[in-house]
Design a protein around this motif. Structure first.
Motif, PDB file in Angstrom:
ATOM      1  N   HIS A  29     145.618  26.982  33.198  1.00  0.00           N
ATOM      2  CA  HIS A  29     144.382  27.668  32.803  1.00  0.00           C
ATOM      3  C   HIS A  29     143.566  26.821  31.831  1.00  0.00           C
ATOM      4  O   HIS A  29     142.352  26.685  31.987  1.00  0.00           O
ATOM      5  CB  HIS A  29     144.713  29.011  32.164  1.00  0.00           C
ATOM      6  CG  HIS A  29     145.115  30.049  33.149  1.00  0.00           C
ATOM      7  ND1 HIS A  29     145.690  31.251  32.783  1.00  0.00           N
ATOM      8  CD2 HIS A  29     145.056  30.075  34.510  1.00  0.00           C
ATOM      9  CE1 HIS A  29     145.943  31.968  33.858  1.00  0.00           C
ATOM     10  NE2 HIS A  29     145.570  31.263  34.922  1.00  0.00           N
ATOM     11  N   HIS A  30     144.228  26.248  30.838  1.00  0.00           N
ATOM     12  CA  HIS A  30     143.511  25.420  29.862  1.00  0.00           C
ATOM     13  C   HIS A  30     142.881  24.205  30.539  1.00  0.00           C
ATOM     14  O   HIS A  30     141.749  23.826  30.228  1.00  0.00           O
ATOM     15  CB  HIS A  30     144.459  24.972  28.749  1.00  0.00           C
ATOM     16  CG  HIS A  30     144.728  26.035  27.724  1.00  0.00           C
ATOM     17  ND1 HIS A  30     143.794  26.436  26.799  1.00  0.00           N
ATOM     18  CD2 HIS A  30     145.827  26.803  27.494  1.00  0.00           C
ATOM     19  CE1 HIS A  30     144.288  27.391  26.036  1.00  0.00           C
ATOM     20  NE2 HIS A  30     145.523  27.644  26.440  1.00  0.00           N
ATOM     21  N   GLU A  80     136.685  26.905  24.967  1.00  0.00           N
ATOM     22  CA  GLU A  80     136.174  25.678  25.582  1.00  0.00           C
ATOM     23  C   GLU A  80     134.647  25.699  25.674  1.00  0.00           C
ATOM     24  O   GLU A  80     133.981  24.710  25.378  1.00  0.00           O
ATOM     25  CB  GLU A  80     136.779  25.500  26.978  1.00  0.00           C
ATOM     26  CG  GLU A  80     138.250  25.147  26.973  1.00  0.00           C
ATOM     27  CD  GLU A  80     138.537  23.811  26.313  1.00  0.00           C
ATOM     28  OE1 GLU A  80     137.663  22.913  26.377  1.00  0.00           O
ATOM     29  OE2 GLU A  80     139.617  23.667  25.725  1.00  0.00           O
ATOM     30  N   TYR A 115     139.803  25.374  32.451  1.00  0.00           N
ATOM     31  CA  TYR A 115     138.681  25.697  31.568  1.00  0.00           C
ATOM     32  C   TYR A 115     138.028  24.426  31.022  1.00  0.00           C
ATOM     33  O   TYR A 115     136.797  24.364  30.891  1.00  0.00           O
ATOM     34  CB  TYR A 115     139.156  26.587  30.417  1.00  0.00           C
ATOM     35  CG  TYR A 115     139.700  27.925  30.863  1.00  0.00           C
ATOM     36  CD1 TYR A 115     139.304  28.512  32.067  1.00  0.00           C
ATOM     37  CD2 TYR A 115     140.629  28.615  30.078  1.00  0.00           C
ATOM     38  CE1 TYR A 115     139.812  29.738  32.468  1.00  0.00           C
ATOM     39  CE2 TYR A 115     141.137  29.845  30.479  1.00  0.00           C
ATOM     40  CZ  TYR A 115     140.730  30.400  31.671  1.00  0.00           C
ATOM     41  OH  TYR A 115     141.229  31.605  32.076  1.00  0.00           O
ATOM     42  N   THR A 122     134.163  23.392  31.779  1.00  0.00           N
ATOM     43  CA  THR A 122     133.210  23.087  30.703  1.00  0.00           C
ATOM     44  C   THR A 122     132.587  21.716  30.901  1.00  0.00           C
ATOM     45  O   THR A 122     131.371  21.536  30.730  1.00  0.00           O
ATOM     46  CB  THR A 122     133.921  23.155  29.341  1.00  0.00           C
ATOM     47  OG1 THR A 122     134.457  24.466  29.163  1.00  0.00           O
ATOM     48  CG2 THR A 122     132.956  22.853  28.211  1.00  0.00           C
ATOM     49  N   LEU A 154     138.882  30.394  27.609  1.00  0.00           N
ATOM     50  CA  LEU A 154     137.658  29.888  28.218  1.00  0.00           C
ATOM     51  C   LEU A 154     136.520  29.887  27.197  1.00  0.00           C
ATOM     52  O   LEU A 154     135.736  28.929  27.129  1.00  0.00           O
ATOM     53  CB  LEU A 154     137.289  30.740  29.438  1.00  0.00           C
ATOM     54  CG  LEU A 154     135.960  30.420  30.119  1.00  0.00           C
ATOM     55  CD1 LEU A 154     135.909  28.957  30.561  1.00  0.00           C
ATOM     56  CD2 LEU A 154     135.736  31.346  31.315  1.00  0.00           C
TER      57      LEU A 154
END
Length: 423
Positions: free
Chosen positions: A44-45, A83, A48, A52, A80
């Protein structure tokens, strides 16, 4: 909102589709590898961060939309939002030939007739405009905010696409109940307000008049006799630098940070006309410590009386530690509260907000607007209740302002924003 020509929409769709295809081709294999090796959260990171990064390449509309929408932690994942908060308008200055064409379109000549000299290189730049330094025949210095040629067409096309995507997204089960149209409409008006230099001229004139009696706060004077629909002219304020606070004595920094909070109080609770983009690039301290300077009123809103009363009551509750009052005010402002006829989530929501206020606010507690605001958004998300944008965005402006003010002086007491409302 003006109708966008179909051919322009088609061109933008094609460009964005190509960009998306390239991004998926690059990102998807890496995303699958990250998930396999490091787990779902790491994936997920990574996603995101990539999102971005890609938004930065899509242009100013998507950047501005993401900056504003990313503050809605009640509607988007916190990671999110973290970010998206990193987004900045890192754009190249206008090429000299483009600036010359823009000036000729505005004034009929490359150097406006009221100037003795115009510096060819901009002193500041953003996605919508660049700022140039000009000198009048009598030696006075002015700042020219020149709009980028063609930016209106591109941004209006992008907004039309975002609205179309939103209409489709609202049909997804996971997004039902979210005020997506409300959010998109509010952000669209914010973006269009920054494109409309006539509106910005009116905004800066109003803001300057409203803050004229706030000590140690300056708003640059607009020169309407020389301004045009694509170029605004202001008195030039030299020495604006985000590093200045670090060069000033602590008592001076504390005094000027308090002056900015007094300006915010007057905007929010007295005049009801709020500068909604008070990031560090729009709030400066002068080198000699004489005053704080507030710039760029393109994104400003006039609060409805009801919203101003709700915010005043909310801050009064924070100041006294009356969490139930805060919760009840928030419940009354929810865009989708009881939209389905149910009331079973009302009392749990109020109780959770009351608990949050008890932990974070009150007469003897050090209040942190950002932490508290994020807590509010978490409670809203947990109960699937979402604040109407005309209340949510002024609150988010206060969160941005707190971060800016603490950069001016870390010891600033942010509860001073609501002092008069609580008295």
């Amino acid at each position: 909102m003006d109708r966008v020509p179909p051919h322009l929409l088609a061109l933008r769709v094609g460009a964005l589709a190509l960009t998306g295809l390239v991004e998926v081709t690059v990102t998807l294999p890496a995303l699958l590898a990250v998930r396999a090796l490091r787990g779902r959260q790491a994936a997920h990171h990574y996603l995101y961060r990539r999102l971005t990064h890609r938004i930065q390449s899509l242009g100013p509309t998507f950047i501005k939309f993401a900056q504003i929408a990313g503050a809605r932690r009640d509607m988007l994942p916190a990671a999110l939002c973290d970010e998206l908060s990193r987004l900045h308008d890192s754009v190249r200055p206008l090429p000299h030939p483009s600036a010359t064409r823009a000036l000729r379109a505005a004034y009929g000549r490359a150097v406006p007739p009221f100037l003795a000299r115009l510096d060819p290189e901009p002193v500041a730049g953003g996605s919508i405009a660049c700022v140039y330094r000009g000198v009048l025949p009598d030696g006075q210095v002015v700042a020219l905010k020149l709009k980028r040629p063609g930016i209106d067409r591109t941004m209006r096309a992008d907004l039309a696409l975002i609205r179309a995507l939103t209409r489709r997204a609202e049909r997804l089960p996971a997004l039902r109940g979210m005020p997506m149209a409300d959010l998109v409409g509010y952000v669209s008006q914010a973006v269009l307000g920054q494109l409309d230099f006539r509106q910005e001229a009116a905004n800066i004139t109003t803001l300057r008049a409203n803050l004229a009696d706030v000590p140690a706060v300056e708003v640059p004077r607009l020169r309407p006799e020389w301004s045009r629909p694509t170029c605004l002219v202001f008195d030039y304020i030299p020495g604006l630098d985000t590093r200045t606070p670090g060069t000033l004595p602590d008592p001076v920094r504390a005094r000027l940070a308090s002056a900015v909070l007094a300006a915010a109080h007057k905007m929010m609770f007295v005049d009801g006309f709020v500068h909604c983009d008070p990031h560090p690039g729009n709030v400066y301290l002068l080198p000699e410590g004489r005053a704080a300077v507030i710039l760029d009123a393109g994104y400003s809103v006039r609060l409805p009386d009801r919203v101003r009363e709700l915010i005043a009551g909310f801050f009064a509750g924070l100041a006294t530690g009356d969490g139930r009052r805060c919760g009840e005010i928030m419940l009354a402002s929810m865009a989708n509260a009881n939209a389905d006829g149910r009331t079973d989530n009302a009392e749990p929501f109020v109780a959770d907000i009351a608990g949050l206020v008890e932990r974070c606010a009150g007469p003897d507690r050090a209040f942190d607007m950002a932490s508290f605001g994020n807590g509010v958004f978490e409670v809203q998300s947990a109960h699937r209740l979402y604040a109407a944008s005309d209340l949510a965005f002024p609150i988010m402006a206060l969160m941005i302002l707190e971060s800016t003010v603490r950069g001016l002086w870390p010891g600033a007491d942010f509860t001073r924003v609501g002092v008069a409302a609580a008295s």
